[in-house]
Design an enzyme around this catalytic site. Structure first.
Site, mmCIF file in Angstrom:
data_model
loop_
_atom_site.group_PDB
_atom_site.id
_atom_site.type_symbol
_atom_site.label_atom_id
_atom_site.label_comp_id
_atom_site.label_asym_id
_atom_site.label_seq_id
_atom_site.Cartn_x
_atom_site.Cartn_y
_atom_site.Cartn_z
ATOM 1 N N SER A 73 0.850 -1.193 0.000
ATOM 2 C CA SER A 73 0.000 0.000 0.000
ATOM 3 C C SER A 73 0.883 1.239 0.000
ATOM 4 O O SER A 73 1.961 1.242 0.603
ATOM 5 C CB SER A 73 -0.898 0.017 1.240
ATOM 6 N N TYR A 123 -2.014 0.811 10.107
ATOM 7 C CA TYR A 123 -2.068 0.114 8.825
ATOM 8 C C TYR A 123 -0.838 0.444 7.976
ATOM 9 O O TYR A 123 -0.212 -0.445 7.385
ATOM 10 C CB TYR A 123 -3.355 0.509 8.097
#
Length: 261
Positions: A142, A156
């Site tokens: 990501s 995250y």
């Protein structure tokens, strides 16, 4: 002949979104797929779609947030198909919380499912992968862990940054054992879940800074994984491939050169 003819792949988080699109694409290219997902009903839909298209797959309903579950996925796959060539770790747990507000139990779960599972799957699969002529370990990265961050998702981003480190280190360590390790870094992707849970205005807001001016599609992320899994990427390892419509380049609607004069 499919690009993955005769190969066997484990895909975690394959019940929906990018994981499902990738499992279906891999199957269409000749791979036999272990669909690993926590929600059995979602996994059953993926398996049914693969079989309806003439592919081969089976469901492993599990939560990969434990070493035992990760080992079980690999063991079941090898028991059924007799080999293993590709491990794609796509599963993640993504709670939203401001920095400092995330409970330790939630943080542990996020790290177990997102990061530690990559190690556990690798440990369990390595002996089989070393027998493969085209062994691949793949993960979903990501931009939050590589080039930017997201408010409310510090945990995250930290987890995905850890995955990026895993990719580079494991690629170096396993290169001479015949195993490549790579990641796809998706940009904003319009999965069914994102479309269902986001208003048109929110989608426009998330899309507006993207140079190509639209969200990505799960199939486009799956195509990147297919490249990395295929023979075309036999000389590629330790790479984090951004598929983000140019989002990492900056906002094309930002400050222009002529505005500086």
């Amino acid at each position: 002949m499919g690009k993955l003819n005769g190969r066997v792949a484990v895909v975690t988080g394959a019940g929906r979104g990018i994981g499902r699109a990738t499992a279906e694409l891999f199957a269409s290219e000749g791979a036999r797929i272990a669909v690993a997902t926590r929600t059995a009903s979602a996994g059953e839909e993926t398996v049914a779609a693969i079989k309806a298209a003439g592919g081969e797959a089976f469901l492993v309903a599990c939560d990969v947030g434990s070493r035992q579950a990760c080992t079980g996925v690999i063991d079941e796959t090898v028991e059924r198909y007799g080999r293993l060539d590709i491990v794609l770790h796509n599963a993640a747990y993504v709670p939203f919380a401001p920095l400092g507000a995330l409970a330790d139990t939630e943080l542990d779960k996020l790290l177990d499912v997102g990061l530690k599972a990559a190690f556990w799957l690798c440990y369990a699969a390595l002996a089989q992968l070393e027998k493969s002529p085209a062994a691949r370990i793949l993960v979903t990265s990501s931009g939050a862990g590589n080039t930017g961050g997201v408010v409310g998702l510090v945990h995250y981003g930290a987890m995905k940054a850890g995955l990026n480190g895993f990719v580079r280190g494991a690629a170096l360590e396993l290169a001479r054992r015949g195993v490549t390790v790579n990641a796809v870094q998706p940009g904003f992707t319009l999965t069914a879940s994102a479309a269902r849970n986001s208003s048109p205005a929110a989608i426009r807001a998330m899309t507006s800074p993207i140079p190509i001016a639209r969200p990505g599609l799960p199939r486009e992320m799956a195509e990147a994984f297919l490249y990395l899994a295929s023979d075309a990427a036999a000389y590629v390892t330790g790479q984090i491939l951004a598929i983000d419509g140019g989002a990492t380049l900056g906002n094309p609607e930002g400050l222009k050169f002529d505005q500086l004069e």
